[in-house]
Design a protein around this motif. Structure first.
Motif, PDB file in Angstrom:
ATOM      1  N   GLY A   1       4.656  11.413 -11.470  1.00  0.00           N
ATOM      2  CA  GLY A   1       4.581  10.141 -10.746  1.00  0.00           C
ATOM      3  C   GLY A   1       4.974   8.959 -11.611  1.00  0.00           C
ATOM      4  N   THR A   2       4.558   8.979 -12.870  1.00  0.00           N
ATOM      5  CA  THR A   2       4.901   7.890 -13.787  1.00  0.00           C
ATOM      6  C   THR A   2       6.399   7.837 -14.049  1.00  0.00           C
ATOM      7  OG1 THR A   2       2.736   7.951 -14.879  1.00  0.00           O
ATOM      8  CG2 THR A   2       4.571   7.005 -16.134  1.00  0.00           C
ATOM      9  N   LEU A   3       6.981   8.988 -14.335  1.00  0.00           N
ATOM     10  CA  LEU A   3       8.413   9.011 -14.645  1.00  0.00           C
ATOM     11  C   LEU A   3       9.250   8.648 -13.427  1.00  0.00           C
ATOM     12  CD1 LEU A   3      10.446   9.493 -16.859  1.00  0.00           C
ATOM     13  CD2 LEU A   3      10.483  11.914 -16.241  1.00  0.00           C
ATOM     14  N   ASN A   4       8.820   9.076 -12.251  1.00  0.00           N
ATOM     15  CA  ASN A   4       9.526   8.714 -11.024  1.00  0.00           C
ATOM     16  C   ASN A   4       9.529   7.200 -10.822  1.00  0.00           C
ATOM     17  OD1 ASN A   4      10.665   8.974  -8.309  1.00  0.00           O
ATOM     18  ND2 ASN A   4       8.592   8.629  -7.559  1.00  0.00           N
TER      19      ASN A   4
ATOM     20  N   ILE B   1       3.615  -2.909 -14.700  1.00  0.00           N
ATOM     21  CA  ILE B   1       2.407  -2.535 -15.443  1.00  0.00           C
ATOM     22  C   ILE B   1       1.788  -1.359 -14.694  1.00  0.00           C
ATOM     23  CG2 ILE B   1       0.184  -3.262 -16.350  1.00  0.00           C
ATOM     24  CD1 ILE B   1       1.175  -6.156 -16.169  1.00  0.00           C
ATOM     25  N   HIS B   2       1.810  -0.199 -15.323  1.00  0.00           N
ATOM     26  CA  HIS B   2       1.374   1.022 -14.636  1.00  0.00           C
ATOM     27  C   HIS B   2      -0.029   1.406 -15.114  1.00  0.00           C
ATOM     28  CE1 HIS B   2       1.592   4.596 -12.341  1.00  0.00           C
ATOM     29  NE2 HIS B   2       1.919   5.421 -13.311  1.00  0.00           N
TER      30      HIS B   2
ATOM     31  N   GLN C   1       0.845  -1.190   0.000  1.00  0.00           N
ATOM     32  CA  GLN C   1       0.000   0.000   0.000  1.00  0.00           C
ATOM     33  C   GLN C   1       0.879   1.239   0.000  1.00  0.00           C
ATOM     34  OE1 GLN C   1      -3.004  -0.062   3.035  1.00  0.00           O
ATOM     35  NE2 GLN C   1      -3.627   2.063   2.700  1.00  0.00           N
ATOM     36  N   ILE C   2       0.519   2.213  -0.851  1.00  0.00           N
ATOM     37  CA  ILE C   2       1.257   3.465  -0.923  1.00  0.00           C
ATOM     38  C   ILE C   2       0.304   4.619  -0.659  1.00  0.00           C
ATOM     39  CG2 ILE C   2       3.024   2.599  -2.523  1.00  0.00           C
ATOM     40  CD1 ILE C   2       1.434   3.977  -4.773  1.00  0.00           C
ATOM     41  N   ALA C   3       0.848   5.749  -0.215  1.00  0.00           N
ATOM     42  CA  ALA C   3       0.009   6.903   0.094  1.00  0.00           C
ATOM     43  C   ALA C   3      -0.468   7.609  -1.167  1.00  0.00           C
ATOM     44  CB  ALA C   3       0.781   7.878   0.976  1.00  0.00           C
ATOM     45  N   GLY C   4       0.321   7.541  -2.208  1.00  0.00           N
ATOM     46  CA  GLY C   4      -0.021   8.212  -3.457  1.00  0.00           C
ATOM     47  C   GLY C   4       1.110   8.062  -4.451  1.00  0.00           C
ATOM     48  N   ILE C   5       0.868   8.541  -5.660  1.00  0.00           N
ATOM     49  CA  ILE C   5       1.872   8.454  -6.720  1.00  0.00           C
ATOM     50  C   ILE C   5       2.198   9.860  -7.198  1.00  0.00           C
ATOM     51  CG2 ILE C   5       2.352   7.638  -9.066  1.00  0.00           C
ATOM     52  CD1 ILE C   5       0.534   5.277  -8.525  1.00  0.00           C
ATOM     53  N   ASP C   6       3.440  10.263  -6.967  1.00  0.00           N
ATOM     54  CA  ASP C   6       3.906  11.562  -7.447  1.00  0.00           C
ATOM     55  C   ASP C   6       5.423  11.513  -7.588  1.00  0.00           C
ATOM     56  OD1 ASP C   6       4.977  11.849  -4.836  1.00  0.00           O
ATOM     57  OD2 ASP C   6       3.233  12.993  -4.161  1.00  0.00           O
ATOM     58  N   ALA C   7       6.040  12.660  -7.730  1.00  0.00           N
ATOM     59  CA  ALA C   7       7.480  12.712  -7.964  1.00  0.00           C
ATOM     60  C   ALA C   7       8.292  12.277  -6.755  1.00  0.00           C
ATOM     61  CB  ALA C   7       7.888  14.133  -8.368  1.00  0.00           C
ATOM     62  N   ASP C   8       7.672  12.230  -5.575  1.00  0.00           N
ATOM     63  CA  ASP C   8       8.414  11.914  -4.352  1.00  0.00           C
ATOM     64  C   ASP C   8       8.147  10.508  -3.813  1.00  0.00           C
ATOM     65  OD1 ASP C   8       9.521  14.529  -4.247  1.00  0.00           O
ATOM     66  OD2 ASP C   8       7.630  15.282  -3.431  1.00  0.00           O
TER      67      ASP C   8
ATOM     68  N   GLU D   1       2.318  13.603 -22.421  1.00  0.00           N
ATOM     69  CA  GLU D   1       3.586  14.016 -21.821  1.00  0.00           C
ATOM     70  C   GLU D   1       4.259  12.851 -21.110  1.00  0.00           C
ATOM     71  OE1 GLU D   1       2.648  17.381 -19.371  1.00  0.00           O
ATOM     72  OE2 GLU D   1       2.534  18.762 -21.069  1.00  0.00           O
ATOM     73  N   ALA D   2       3.474  11.990 -20.462  1.00  0.00           N
ATOM     74  CA  ALA D   2       4.031  10.809 -19.809  1.00  0.00           C
ATOM     75  C   ALA D   2       4.628   9.860 -20.848  1.00  0.00           C
ATOM     76  CB  ALA D   2       2.966  10.104 -18.987  1.00  0.00           C
ATOM     77  N   GLU D   3       3.914   9.647 -21.943  1.00  0.00           N
ATOM     78  CA  GLU D   3       4.429   8.780 -23.004  1.00  0.00           C
ATOM     79  C   GLU D   3       5.777   9.283 -23.511  1.00  0.00           C
ATOM     80  OE1 GLU D   3       1.845   8.147 -26.264  1.00  0.00           O
ATOM     81  OE2 GLU D   3       0.146   7.430 -25.059  1.00  0.00           O
ATOM     82  N   LEU D   4       5.861  10.575 -23.798  1.00  0.00           N
ATOM     83  CA  LEU D   4       7.100  11.143 -24.338  1.00  0.00           C
ATOM     84  C   LEU D   4       8.250  11.030 -23.334  1.00  0.00           C
ATOM     85  CD1 LEU D   4       5.624  14.332 -26.052  1.00  0.00           C
ATOM     86  CD2 LEU D   4       6.370  12.215 -27.148  1.00  0.00           C
ATOM     87  N   ALA D   5       7.947  11.242 -22.062  1.00  0.00           N
ATOM     88  CA  ALA D   5       8.979  11.124 -21.032  1.00  0.00           C
ATOM     89  C   ALA D   5       9.467   9.682 -20.919  1.00  0.00           C
ATOM     90  CB  ALA D   5       8.433  11.610 -19.688  1.00  0.00           C
ATOM     91  N   LEU D   6       8.557   8.728 -21.010  1.00  0.00           N
ATOM     92  CA  LEU D   6       8.940   7.316 -20.945  1.00  0.00           C
ATOM     93  C   LEU D   6       9.780   6.916 -22.153  1.00  0.00           C
ATOM     94  CD1 LEU D   6       5.616   5.716 -19.671  1.00  0.00           C
ATOM     95  CD2 LEU D   6       7.770   5.855 -18.410  1.00  0.00           C
ATOM     96  N   GLN D   7       9.411   7.404 -23.326  1.00  0.00           N
ATOM     97  CA  GLN D   7      10.172   7.078 -24.527  1.00  0.00           C
ATOM     98  C   GLN D   7      11.580   7.655 -24.462  1.00  0.00           C
ATOM     99  OE1 GLN D   7       7.339   8.636 -27.324  1.00  0.00           O
ATOM    100  NE2 GLN D   7       6.337   6.658 -27.644  1.00  0.00           N
TER     101      GLN D   7
END
Length: 320
Positions: free
Chosen positions: A95-98, A68-69, A47-54, A148-154
């Motif tokens: 959150g995705t890129l982190n 699998i995100h 269990q996590i509190a949330g998904i972000d950069a931290d 933007e998430a797709e481009l960052a992942l690529q």
């Protein structure tokens, strides 16, 4: 193979977890923000509190080979926050890129990102479906954040060698579906006349089972690496046809009035519901040829069988 799934308590996540849990070769870790109950046997949970950069994923990602995100800040109707795009970016981009960066450090090999057809846009001309190669043109903050998430992942994939797989579903339906699709079933089951009998648009949908099957295929298929796939049932329907076939599945023939779509669109514009009329009257088609060719994948469930499964679940739970 150890697989980490985010969004495991969501509509897609629950179905995917049920499907993958019966594959003995997979060691699953389900991630959620809420306590999880009724997990399939043998599935670990964090269990996590949330998904972000931290968010710290270090301990959770140990020995994980595939992420699998499926978690995201989803499309919100009538969003009341001051800056919707900033809020979407916190989860869907940062959150995705982190998570992906920490997955690389932990030694993960593949990252499957559940994106959205909203990356491509909101509508298509009839007979001119979006393809994976169509130039993205998102309109709303949710679609922009997903692109933007797709481009960052690529970019991360090019830098590190992480295999990124992007899947863009249109509207997903199936047992337990909510929102507009659930409202549609309620109207049909009550026999409410609907002014939607003369709509000749074409829209792609994807049954939950079909989406889950494609995601499962992408876990190990070598040809999926660093590819973007669009997904659907392989049969596009008009709004009128969808209502008729959903009514048949429910055992309640749809009562549809043949009101011209131009009148519906004009009325919706007067009421400030232009977006709703676009979804009801406009076309949005996707081409799944790339998944068919590269992955030898076809939707395993027909539209009518998928509608039947959805209707059966609705009828069993409609009093809840």
């Amino acid at each position: 193979m150890k697989v980490l799934l985010t969004g495991s308590t969501g509509f897609i996540g629950q179905a995917l977890l049920a499907r993958l849990s019966v594959q003995s070769a997979l060691d699953l870790v389900a991630i959620s923000r809420r306590p999880a109950s009724g997990l399939p046997a043998g599935v670990a949970h964090a269990q996590i509190a949330g998904i972000d950069a931290d968010t710290s994923w270090q301990s959770i990602l140990q020995d994980v080979e595939v992420v699998i995100h499926a978690a995201a800040r989803v499309h919100v109707m009538n969003d009341k926050v001051a800056d919707p795009l900033a809020e979407f970016r916190k989860v869907n981009v940062d959150g995705t890129l982190n998570l992906a960066r920490q997955a690389v450090v932990a030694g993960a090999k593949r990252f499957i990102f559940i994106s959205s057809i909203k990356v491509n846009g909101e509508s298509t001309a009839p007979g001119k479906p979006y393809s994976a190669e169509t130039q993205p043109a998102p309109v709303d903050p949710y679609g922009i954040s997903k692109l933007e998430a797709e481009l960052a992942l690529q970019a991360l994939a090019a830098e590190t060698g992480l295999e990124v797989v992007i899947i863009r579903p249109p509207l997903v339906y199936g047992p337990g579906v909510k929102a507009n699709f659930l409202s549609m079933m309620r109207w049909l089951s009550k026999g409410i006349p609907l002014p939607l009998g003369a709509i000749h648009n074409r829209r792609s949908l994807v049954a939950l089972d079909n989406l889950v099957d494609l995601i499962a295929t992408c876990i190990e298929h070598p040809a999926a690496a660093n590819q973007t796939f669009l997904v659907s049932d392989g049969e596009d329907l008009s709004t009128s046809e969808l209502l008729r076939r959903m009514g048949a599945a429910l055992g309640r023939p749809a009562r549809l009035l043949p009101v011209p779509s131009r009148l519906l669109e004009a009325g919706a514009a007067m009421l400030g519901r232009k977006a709703l009329s676009q979804r009801l009257c406009g076309s949005l088609q996707v081409d799944i040829g790339k998944a068919r060719e590269l992955l030898n994948w076809s939707p395993p469930l027909s539209v009518d069988n998928a509608l039947r499964k959805t209707a059966e679940h609705f009828l069993e739970h409609q009093t809840e």
